[in-house]
Design a protein around this motif. Structure first.
Motif, PDB file in Angstrom:
ATOM      1  N   GLN A 285      31.949 -21.603  66.614  1.00 29.71           N
ATOM      2  CA  GLN A 285      30.626 -21.139  67.118  1.00 29.71           C
ATOM      3  C   GLN A 285      30.532 -21.969  68.034  1.00 29.71           C
ATOM      4  O   GLN A 285      29.925 -22.116  68.769  1.00 29.71           O
ATOM      5  CB  GLN A 285      29.154 -22.184  66.169  1.00 29.71           C
ATOM      6  N   ILE A 286      31.402 -23.113  68.620  1.00 31.13           N
ATOM      7  CA  ILE A 286      31.493 -23.470  69.059  1.00 31.13           C
ATOM      8  C   ILE A 286      32.230 -22.633  70.631  1.00 31.13           C
ATOM      9  O   ILE A 286      31.454 -22.882  71.902  1.00 31.13           O
ATOM     10  CB  ILE A 286      32.974 -24.962  69.422  1.00 31.13           C
ATOM     11  N   HIS A 287      32.828 -21.858  70.965  1.00 25.75           N
ATOM     12  CA  HIS A 287      33.173 -20.808  72.058  1.00 25.75           C
ATOM     13  C   HIS A 287      31.843 -19.956  71.951  1.00 25.75           C
ATOM     14  O   HIS A 287      31.472 -19.802  73.613  1.00 25.75           O
ATOM     15  CB  HIS A 287      34.742 -20.066  71.341  1.00 25.75           C
ATOM     16  N   TYR A 288      30.907 -19.123  70.457  1.00 31.65           N
ATOM     17  CA  TYR A 288      30.169 -18.463  71.550  1.00 31.65           C
ATOM     18  C   TYR A 288      29.335 -20.045  72.229  1.00 31.65           C
ATOM     19  O   TYR A 288      28.436 -18.335  72.569  1.00 31.65           O
ATOM     20  CB  TYR A 288      29.877 -18.030  70.436  1.00 31.65           C
ATOM     21  N   PHE A 289      28.401 -20.934  71.827  1.00 30.91           N
ATOM     22  CA  PHE A 289      27.472 -21.084  72.596  1.00 30.91           C
ATOM     23  C   PHE A 289      27.412 -21.725  73.682  1.00 30.91           C
ATOM     24  O   PHE A 289      27.371 -22.211  74.438  1.00 30.91           O
ATOM     25  CB  PHE A 289      27.181 -22.534  71.267  1.00 30.91           C
ATOM     26  N   TYR A 290      29.112 -22.079  73.653  1.00 26.80           N
ATOM     27  CA  TYR A 290      29.331 -22.653  74.955  1.00 26.80           C
ATOM     28  C   TYR A 290      29.587 -21.029  76.158  1.00 26.80           C
ATOM     29  O   TYR A 290      29.515 -21.705  77.705  1.00 26.80           O
ATOM     30  CB  TYR A 290      31.120 -23.174  75.264  1.00 26.80           C
ATOM     31  N   ALA A 291      29.655 -20.206  76.379  1.00 25.20           N
ATOM     32  CA  ALA A 291      29.786 -18.595  76.653  1.00 25.20           C
ATOM     33  C   ALA A 291      27.931 -18.379  77.586  1.00 25.20           C
ATOM     34  O   ALA A 291      27.560 -18.499  75.682  1.00 25.20           O
ATOM     35  CB  ALA A 291      30.830 -17.731  76.204  1.00 25.20           C
ATOM     36  N   PRO A 292      27.931 -17.742  78.533  1.00 26.60           N
ATOM     37  CA  PRO A 292      26.710 -17.421  78.655  1.00 26.60           C
ATOM     38  C   PRO A 292      26.592 -16.503  78.082  1.00 26.60           C
ATOM     39  O   PRO A 292      26.777 -15.406  76.986  1.00 26.60           O
ATOM     40  CB  PRO A 292      27.042 -17.408  80.367  1.00 26.60           C
ATOM     41  N   ASN A 293      24.873 -16.752  78.247  1.00 26.90           N
ATOM     42  CA  ASN A 293      24.086 -15.437  77.414  1.00 26.90           C
ATOM     43  C   ASN A 293      24.701 -14.083  77.544  1.00 26.90           C
ATOM     44  O   ASN A 293      24.964 -13.750  78.406  1.00 26.90           O
ATOM     45  CB  ASN A 293      22.690 -15.396  77.482  1.00 26.90           C
ATOM     46  N   GLY A 294      25.454 -13.468  76.323  1.00 24.68           N
ATOM     47  CA  GLY A 294      25.476 -11.947  76.680  1.00 24.68           C
ATOM     48  C   GLY A 294      28.164 -11.638  76.888  1.00 24.68           C
ATOM     49  O   GLY A 294      27.569 -12.500  76.640  1.00 24.68           O
ATOM     50  N   SER A 295      27.667 -10.859  77.491  1.00 23.15           N
ATOM     51  CA  SER A 295      29.139 -10.004  77.376  1.00 23.15           C
ATOM     52  C   SER A 295      29.273 -10.494  78.408  1.00 23.15           C
ATOM     53  O   SER A 295      28.747 -10.405  79.929  1.00 23.15           O
ATOM     54  CB  SER A 295      29.002  -8.460  77.273  1.00 23.15           C
TER      55      SER A 295
END
Length: 495
Positions: A285-295
């Motif tokens: 989840q670390i990668h997922y959380f640090y990326a801005p919302n969406g694609s």
């Protein structure tokens, strides 16, 4: 129904399986018949490493610490904000009520003891396995390293903890009392000394993600630093540096570029190996959380869950290459550039900064391939600098260690002629710039007791007031574990 401690649950699961099945159960490394050949010994140590993924998949070891510190903060939602606001309790009531216990210190406690149990079986059983003696010693050395790492993870989060060094093969050893921090570290150092004796030097032929003698030395150095054993920390850190088995990746950006993670192995001594595939899933989840919302150019499925305090962003020296992985805009997959004020309209603060250490533009949905770094060579240099500073002052040697890291960052050498305390403070600042987003900063603040004065200044519109108390130096032991273990007591500050 009364809850059971994790080591007791493991024991019950093992004995129940043994009663139900007469055949050899290869899915369970705890059976008495499992360690009969080399392949089974290899499977057992692979299972111990697998616990790293179990722990870091949720991100809890980074979230619990980084959300408490002064570099990054979570989007202000119920359950996550209790860590940043220091409003959690020993029951972790809010996390449990809102389904966020896997992001909390509860997850660290649970996963660490599951991993320690796995390591204990390897240490107990593999020495008698008929196989190549050199490889057998290596496997046992890896297990000692991993057991030390998980005990260290526990004590830096919870203080006095249960030291578990025997496999759970009887109900009588499922209920165990706590040990003092000094005794915990005694066991950690003992395990690491054994690991150093049994593990080989690093070479490029290593299986990806496996530890070396230098990995054990660096963890030894870091544990010694946390325990204020300056001479031991310096000796072990220098041994890593002087071995020349690892080198700093010339470009800080390359070090954290997902497509170049094999290049990063020249610097990384210990990590969690991940990928961007769906089978097998090895994602966090670390990668997922640090990326801005969406694609976006960060991740094809970001959550916009973690951002960087603008004060930390503005703290870097002009030209510092480490700042290049922080940004005030991003590009959507459709090619639109989103500027700072619009990065996340769900937050009160518009002074948002993104962190790109876990950026993977080629992710498959949210599945990013960046490995999670747990120990790297830059740490050896900065541990050596700090330990030398404590032991001998701001010597030429101390300056040489810190300047090696600054050189890679493309900033000038540290100002000459600093006092001992000013030099030590500078090493802590250097660590902040070097290891942001890597789950390190909170422990630097707690081990030096600076968290009480530093954290109140790390605020924004979403978290305008942050006032940690002395008891927040360590997280409370999950009350559910205390209820289940009659010998386990809550830490004094949390009673």
């Amino acid at each position: 129904m009364k809850k059971l401690p994790y080591i007791l649950i493991l024991f019950i699961g093992v004995t129940s399986c043994k009663k139900a099945l007469e055949e050899k159960a290869y899915s369970n490394t705890y059976t008495k018949d499992f360690y009969s050949n080399a392949a089974e010994a290899e499977a057992a140590i692979t299972a111990v490493y697998g616990n790293l993924y179990g722990m870091y998949n949720s991100g809890a070891p980074f979230f619990a610490s980084d959300w408490s510190a002064d570099q990054t903060f979570p989007r202000n939602v119920v359950g996550r904000n209790t860590l940043t606001q220091f409003s959690y309790d020993a029951q972790y009531s809010v996390q449990n009520s809102f389904g966020r216990s896997n992001e909390s210190p509860m997850e660290i406690w649970k996963r660490a003891y599951i991993a320690i149990e796995s390591a204990n079986w390897v240490i107990a059983k593999v020495p008698a396995t008929p196989m190549d003696p050199v490889r057998r010693d290596n496997i046992v050395g890896e297990a000692y390293f991993l057991r030390a790492f998980f005990h260290w993870t526990l004590t830096k989060n919870f203080g006095n903890i249960v030291v578990k060094i025997n496999p759970t093969n009887a109900i009588s050893n499922t209920v165990v009392g706590k040990s003092s921090i000094d005794d915990v570290y005694k066991q950690i150092f003992d395990d690491l000394t054994k690991a150093e004796q049994l593990l080989p030097d690093y070479s490029a032929s290593f299986v990806k993600g496996r530890v070396s003698k230098q990995s054990a030395l660096l963890l030894h150095a870091k544990a010694a630093l946390y325990n204020e054993k300056w001479a031991d920390a310096l000796t072990s850190a220098k041994a890593v540096i002087d071995s020349k088995k690892y080198t700093l990746v010339p470009s800080f950006t390359d070090l954290f570029t997902a497509a170049k993670k094999d290049l990063a192995r020249q610097e990384v001594l210990f990590d969690v190996e991940l990928n961007n595939t769906t089978n097998p899933v090895r994602q966090s989840q670390i990668h997922y959380f640090y990326a801005p919302n969406g694609s976006s150019d960060y991740n094809k499925g970001g959550a916009g869950g973690i951002y960087v305090y603008s004060k930390f962003y503005n703290s870097f020296i002009a030209g510092d290459k480490r700042k290049d992985l922080l940004a005030t805009s991003y590009t959507t997959s459709a090619g639109a550039v989103v500027q700072q004020a619009n990065i996340d309209t769900r937050l009160a603060t518009k002074d948002l900064v993104l962190m790109g250490k876990y950026k993977d533009p080629n992710s498959v949905g949210a599945y990013a391939s960046n490995n999670i770094y747990l120990l790297r060579l830059a740490d050896a240099y900065l541990i050596a600098a700090e330990a030398e500073g404590h032991q001998n002052g701001a010597t030429a040697a101390a300056y040489s260690y810190i300047n090696e890291v600054r050189k890679r960052a493309a900033i000038p050498d540290l100002t000459a002629g600093l006092t001992q305390q000013a030099f030590i403070d500078s090493t802590l600042q250097e660590r902040s710039w070097e290891f942001y987003g890597e789950g390190d900063r909170w422990y630097d603040l707690t081990r030096t007791n600076k968290f009480l004065t530093v954290i109140p200044a790390a605020v924004n519109a979403d978290y305008p007031v942050r006032t940690p108390a002395a008891k927040n130096k360590y997280f409370p032991i999950p009350q559910i574990e205390i209820n289940a273990n009659t010998l386990l007591e809550q830490n004094d500050d949390w009673k």
